[in-house]
Design an enzyme around this catalytic site. Sequence first.
Site, PDB file in Angstrom:
ATOM      1  N   GLU A  42      -1.985   6.275  -0.319  1.00  0.00           N
ATOM      2  CA  GLU A  42      -3.424   6.306  -0.138  1.00  0.00           C
ATOM      3  C   GLU A  42      -3.701   7.452   0.700  1.00  0.00           C
ATOM      4  OE1 GLU A  42      -4.801   3.199   2.738  1.00  0.00           O
ATOM      5  OE2 GLU A  42      -6.874   3.342   2.049  1.00  0.00           O
ATOM      6  N   HIS A  97       0.792  -1.221   0.030  1.00  0.00           N
ATOM      7  CA  HIS A  97      -0.014   0.047  -0.087  1.00  0.00           C
ATOM      8  C   HIS A  97       0.920   1.064  -0.173  1.00  0.00           C
ATOM      9  CE1 HIS A  97      -3.053  -2.911   1.024  1.00  0.00           C
ATOM     10  NE2 HIS A  97      -3.846  -2.007   1.601  1.00  0.00           N
ATOM     11  N   ASP A 139     -11.146  -3.271  -1.572  1.00  0.00           N
ATOM     12  CA  ASP A 139     -10.473  -2.991  -0.497  1.00  0.00           C
ATOM     13  C   ASP A 139     -11.164  -3.695   0.766  1.00  0.00           C
ATOM     14  OD1 ASP A 139      -8.116  -2.047   0.944  1.00  0.00           O
ATOM     15  OD2 ASP A 139      -9.054   0.048   0.804  1.00  0.00           O
ATOM     16  N   ASP A 140     -12.013  -3.181   1.287  1.00  0.00           N
ATOM     17  CA  ASP A 140     -12.750  -3.663   2.485  1.00  0.00           C
ATOM     18  C   ASP A 140     -14.254  -3.546   2.262  1.00  0.00           C
ATOM     19  OD1 ASP A 140     -10.322  -4.027   4.480  1.00  0.00           O
ATOM     20  OD2 ASP A 140     -10.054  -2.000   3.574  1.00  0.00           O
TER      21      ASP A 140
END
Length: 333
Positions: free
Chosen positions: A194, A191, A272-273
């Site tokens: 972000e 990651h 993602d989630d």
Amino acid sequence: MIELLPKVELHCHIEGTFEPELMFSLAERNGIELPYPSVEALHEAYQFKRLQDFLDIYYQGMNVLQTEADFYDLTMAYLERIHKQNVRHTEIFFDPQGHTDRGVGFAVAVNGISNALADGESKYGLSSKLIMCFLRHLDQESAFQTLEQAKQFKHLIAGVGLDSSERDHPPEKFAAVYAAASEQGYLRVAHAGEEGPPAYIETAVDTLKVHRIDHGNSCLENPQLVQRLVERQMPLTVCPLSNTRLCVVDDMKNHPLKTMLDKGLKVTVNSDDPAYFGGYMNENYYAVKEALSLSVSAIGALAQNAIDASFADADRKSALTNELSSYMQSVSG
Ligand code: HPA
Ligand code: ZN
């Protein structure tokens, strides 16, 4: 055309697919009391101003996962959902330290997840890869211990990633453990960009030697970096609904995905989630298609990028490419 589009997902945290209903049912099975009175109350807590607000709730949710059966049920619920959305291949993350640090063994998590992935493949023809993420708010020593614990499960784990709180935890903090992982044959993602600056994308590429950047949004602040990413065709796993839910992007109409595509960046769409951010793959594709007026061919390009950027073997990639190209021909008439 989104529903039937054959899709590949490259950025999904399995612990982030934990739907409130399943969380309550596993909490009951394990005799755990959740700090929320109902599914609705839990849903209402899902209001985030930044990444850390989400992470606090995400780690709390994880506490419910105790047994191999819990990890199996979590993963199987995700696979059933994405199978219905015609996702044909997925590469999921898990956070071993989120479990081992609270006394749940590495083997419990990895076996539960992997058994479900194997069943998903035989039941649905849904292929997959598993990537273990190091938590970047912890130190590198802890990441090394995780790499050590993974040794006997190496055949089940395709790669390593880096997630959790990005600010003040630059990729280079994990240079040595990524070098060791690479030496052991793991593929690498991280990651970056972000909430962190473009410099973190640069060090993920140059120091961690990643094959893909997860998110990557902040690259647009640095034109030279964009040029390098375009030249290398470095894949970026962009997560539209995550970005608006975590206030990385203020409004879907201002999402940079179309700009990124137009600049020649190798962008992909991911969830993602999904249990926390309001949608799985179809909802993410819909959100950007509507807000940014993406053409059918742009949607096809996003889907092809994900096939190209995946860790699937050459035969699987070619089968997925054929499936996508037949579908694109059928919709462009
Ligand atoms: N960013 C960083 N870490 C995470 C995320 C995310 O979106 N989801 C789960 N861990
Ligand atoms: Zn993520």
